[in-house]
Design an enzyme around this catalytic site. Structure first.
Site, PDB file in Angstrom:
ATOM      1  N   ILE A  21      42.528  35.261  44.695  1.00 36.69           N
ATOM      2  CA  ILE A  21      41.777  35.861  45.801  1.00 36.69           C
ATOM      3  C   ILE A  21      42.218  37.310  45.999  1.00 36.69           C
ATOM      4  O   ILE A  21      43.410  37.592  46.159  1.00 36.69           O
ATOM      5  CB  ILE A  21      41.998  35.072  47.108  1.00 36.69           C
ATOM      6  CG1 ILE A  21      41.602  33.602  46.909  1.00 36.69           C
ATOM      7  CG2 ILE A  21      41.202  35.682  48.255  1.00 36.69           C
ATOM      8  CD1 ILE A  21      42.013  32.710  48.057  1.00 36.69           C
TER       9      ILE A  21
ATOM     10  N   GLY B 192      48.211  43.385  45.429  1.00 37.18           N
ATOM     11  CA  GLY B 192      48.247  42.464  46.556  1.00 37.18           C
ATOM     12  C   GLY B 192      47.271  41.311  46.458  1.00 37.18           C
ATOM     13  O   GLY B 192      46.331  41.358  45.701  1.00 37.18           O
ATOM     14  N   SER B 193      47.487  40.248  47.213  1.00 37.34           N
ATOM     15  CA  SER B 193      46.543  39.150  47.358  1.00 37.34           C
ATOM     16  C   SER B 193      47.225  37.800  47.375  1.00 37.34           C
ATOM     17  O   SER B 193      48.404  37.687  47.695  1.00 37.34           O
ATOM     18  CB  SER B 193      45.461  39.185  46.296  1.00 37.34           C
ATOM     19  OG  SER B 193      44.307  38.609  46.835  1.00 37.34           O
ATOM     20  N   ARG B 194      46.468  36.740  46.995  1.00 38.48           N
ATOM     21  CA  ARG B 194      47.024  35.392  47.063  1.00 38.48           C
ATOM     22  C   ARG B 194      46.362  34.491  46.021  1.00 38.48           C
ATOM     23  O   ARG B 194      45.307  34.809  45.468  1.00 38.48           O
ATOM     24  CB  ARG B 194      46.848  34.794  48.455  1.00 38.48           C
ATOM     25  CG  ARG B 194      45.432  34.510  48.814  1.00 38.48           C
ATOM     26  CD  ARG B 194      45.289  34.071  50.265  1.00 38.48           C
ATOM     27  NE  ARG B 194      44.858  32.686  50.388  1.00 38.48           N
ATOM     28  CZ  ARG B 194      44.377  32.156  51.497  1.00 38.48           C
ATOM     29  NH1 ARG B 194      44.290  32.892  52.587  1.00 38.48           N
ATOM     30  NH2 ARG B 194      43.995  30.917  51.547  1.00 38.48           N
TER      31      ARG B 194
END
Length: 216
Positions: free
Chosen positions: A154, A184-186
């Site tokens: 994501i 960045g993110s997940r």
């Protein structure tokens, strides 16, 4: 420090921009100010370079264990409804990656890649509850030979590009690299109900090394 291939072009562009800015400032600014700008530019190049670092890690294989797909912090452990592929209840474990984390992603389990889709979307902050459904993302389902695990890369507020190496029909090796999320993110992992979760909220995990669940 080994650099990941996904960072080559970005690092070269950053270095060229830093050299250009430093050269211009050397002509236009007083000596002290020019040195300050040069130092700041060098630090920025180092930051971008470190973001694309590619650490050497031991590859672990255990068909009963699900490993962390990324470095970061566990921000979600809960039962949810997965609406894209399974359309049923699943256990969700989500790992958030800050800017300081390594941003390589790994296959949390091994098996045949049964499903893959890239979704265009928004860029909400990655910890926003709707980010897993509304942000730019990829969805990958791995068939382990009966048991299927879905994981989702994501994008976040800063991340603007997701890279995935998953190809439908190919066999994915557990804890081999599956992609990269830039800046960045997940990563969300959806597990069958009854799976034993081995982590809790706030735990720090290391991609391809930390067990996050044990399948039953």
């Amino acid at each position: 420090m080994k650099i990941h291939k996904e960072g080559y072009s970005i690092i070269l562009v950053t270095m060229a921009l830093a050299v250009f800015i430093t050269t211009v400032c050397a002509w236009l600014l007083p000596l002290l100010a020019a040195w300050i700008v040069a130092g700041a530019a060098a630090l920025f190049v180092l930051f971008v370079t470190s973001f694309f670092r590619s650490p050497s890690r031991i590859r672990i294989e255990d068909p009963e264990t699900v490993f962390a797909p990324a470095d970061g912090t566990v921000v979600v452990v809960e039962e949810v409804t997965e609406n894209e592929y399974f359309n049923d209840r699943r256990l969700l474990v989500s790992v958030f990656m800050s800017l300081s984390n390594v941003h390589i992603n790994w296959f949390p389990v091994g098996g045949r890649i049964e499903y893959f889709r890239h979704h265009q979307g928004r860029f909400l902050v990655a910890w926003h509850p709707k980010s897993s459904e509304e942000n730019e993302r990829t969805t990958t389902v791995v068939d382990m030979g009966g048991c299927k695990v879905l994981f989702r890369q994501i994008a976040g507020l800063i991340a603007r590009r997701i890279v995935s190496y998953a190809r439908v029909g190919e066999v994915a090796g557990q804890n081999t690299q599956c992609g990269f999320i830039k800046f960045g993110s997940r990563v969300d992992v959806y597990l069958p109900l009854g799976t034993e979760v081995l982590v809790k909220l706030g735990d720090k995990v290391t991609g391809s090394q930390t067990p996050i669940a044990r399948l039953k």
